[in-house]
Motif scaffolding. Structure first.
Motif, short mmCIF file in Angstrom:
data_model
loop_
_atom_site.label_atom_id
_atom_site.label_comp_id
_atom_site.label_asym_id
_atom_site.label_seq_id
_atom_site.Cartn_x
_atom_site.Cartn_y
_atom_site.Cartn_z
N GLN A 149 0.96 -1.14 0.06
CA GLN A 149 0.03 -0.08 -0.02
C GLN A 149 0.61 1.26 -0.23
N LYS A 150 0.54 2.24 -0.82
CA LYS A 150 1.02 3.49 -0.65
C LYS A 150 1.00 4.43 0.77
N TRP A 152 1.51 8.47 2.75
CA TRP A 152 1.85 9.62 2.72
C TRP A 152 2.82 9.78 4.11
N ARG A 166 4.59 11.03 -1.27
CA ARG A 166 3.75 9.67 -1.37
C ARG A 166 4.70 8.77 -1.98
N TRP A 168 6.00 4.39 -1.92
CA TRP A 168 5.75 2.93 -2.29
C TRP A 168 6.79 2.35 -1.22
N CYS A 185 9.54 6.78 -4.46
CA CYS A 185 9.07 8.17 -4.30
C CYS A 185 8.47 8.68 -5.41
N GLU A 186 7.11 9.07 -5.33
CA GLU A 186 6.42 9.45 -6.51
C GLU A 186 6.82 10.93 -6.91
N TYR A 209 -0.24 0.27 -4.29
CA TYR A 209 0.76 0.67 -5.69
C TYR A 209 0.94 -0.31 -6.90
#
Length: 230
Positions: A149-150, A152, A166, A168, A185-186, A209
């Protein structure tokens, strides 16, 4: 070492590998001849072990095959005892408690004449004072890793600059005095490492993700120059 012990050791070796292992590698690891390995493989198969493969190609133990926990050697018992002690002193409270519970379960299923080895062990995990203290509970982070799961996070880098990310999460490395989170890292569009003590806040995003964690870990290991497991 008796032949029964050697057969159990061979099974344990095959359990550690996810890909076929060549007979020559098994022979070298167990300090026996290649002929002995072939003979032991045939014996294990005859006794019902789901081993597939053949000479010259390699052997693999199919998933799902288990051994009773009563077969721990003295070295394995001491390794479990020492490992659980190190986890209990270095991990978050939930994981520390889990380590203690796991050791209690192992002790409960050992034969009566073996259980005393836990109490009489000469190995102890010494106390350690972490260099840093985490500001967030790591249990939800470990849960997010398992569930792919992603999350924050509010993060402060080594210069104190605050950012929101956000990510992963894929692994947590428990070093001697700090813990390092590896994640995609997005914001940066690449893999990054975050010290868990610099995470000020974290929250679940409620979104899985898009790639499997196994694939991400393999990719991350390649980029870091780390050997692949098995």
């Amino acid at each position: 070492m008796s032949r029964s012990e050697r057969l159990l050791d061979l099974l344990q070796t095959l359990r550690r590998h996810r890909r076929p292992v060549r007979g020559t590698q098994l022979a070298a690891e167990h300090a026996v001849s290649l002929r002995t390995i072939y003979r032991d493989i045939q014996t294990l198969v005859a006794q019902g072990a789901p081993i597939e493969g053949e000479a010259g190609i390699g052997y693999i133990l199919q998933p799902g095959f288990t051994l009773p926990p009563l077969m721990f050697s003295s070295d394995e018992i001491e390794a479990l005892l020492l490992g659980s002690g190190m986890v209990a002193r270095a991990a978050d409270p939930a994981l520390a408690k889990a380590a203690q519970n796991a050791l209690a379960k192992i002790t409960a299923v050992l034969p009566a004449n073996r259980g005393s080895e836990i109490e009489a062990s000469g190995l102890l995990a010494g106390a350690i004072e972490p260099a840093v203290v985490d500001r967030v509970n790591l249990a939800p982070l470990r849960s997010a890793i398992r569930a792919e799961q992603k999350i924050w996070i509010a993060y402060h880098d080594r210069d104190g600059v605050a950012t929101e990310r956000r990510i992963w999460p894929i692994t947590i490395t428990y070093c001697a005095r700090v813990r390092l989170l590896a994640a995609w890292c997005e914001l940066r569009g690449s893999y990054r490492h975050f010290r868990t003590d610099r995470i000020a806040e974290l929250a679940e995003v409620g979104e899985r993700y898009p790639r499997r964690r196994r694939t991400l870990i393999k990719e991350w290991r390649e980029l870091e120059g780390l050997p692949q497991p098995g």
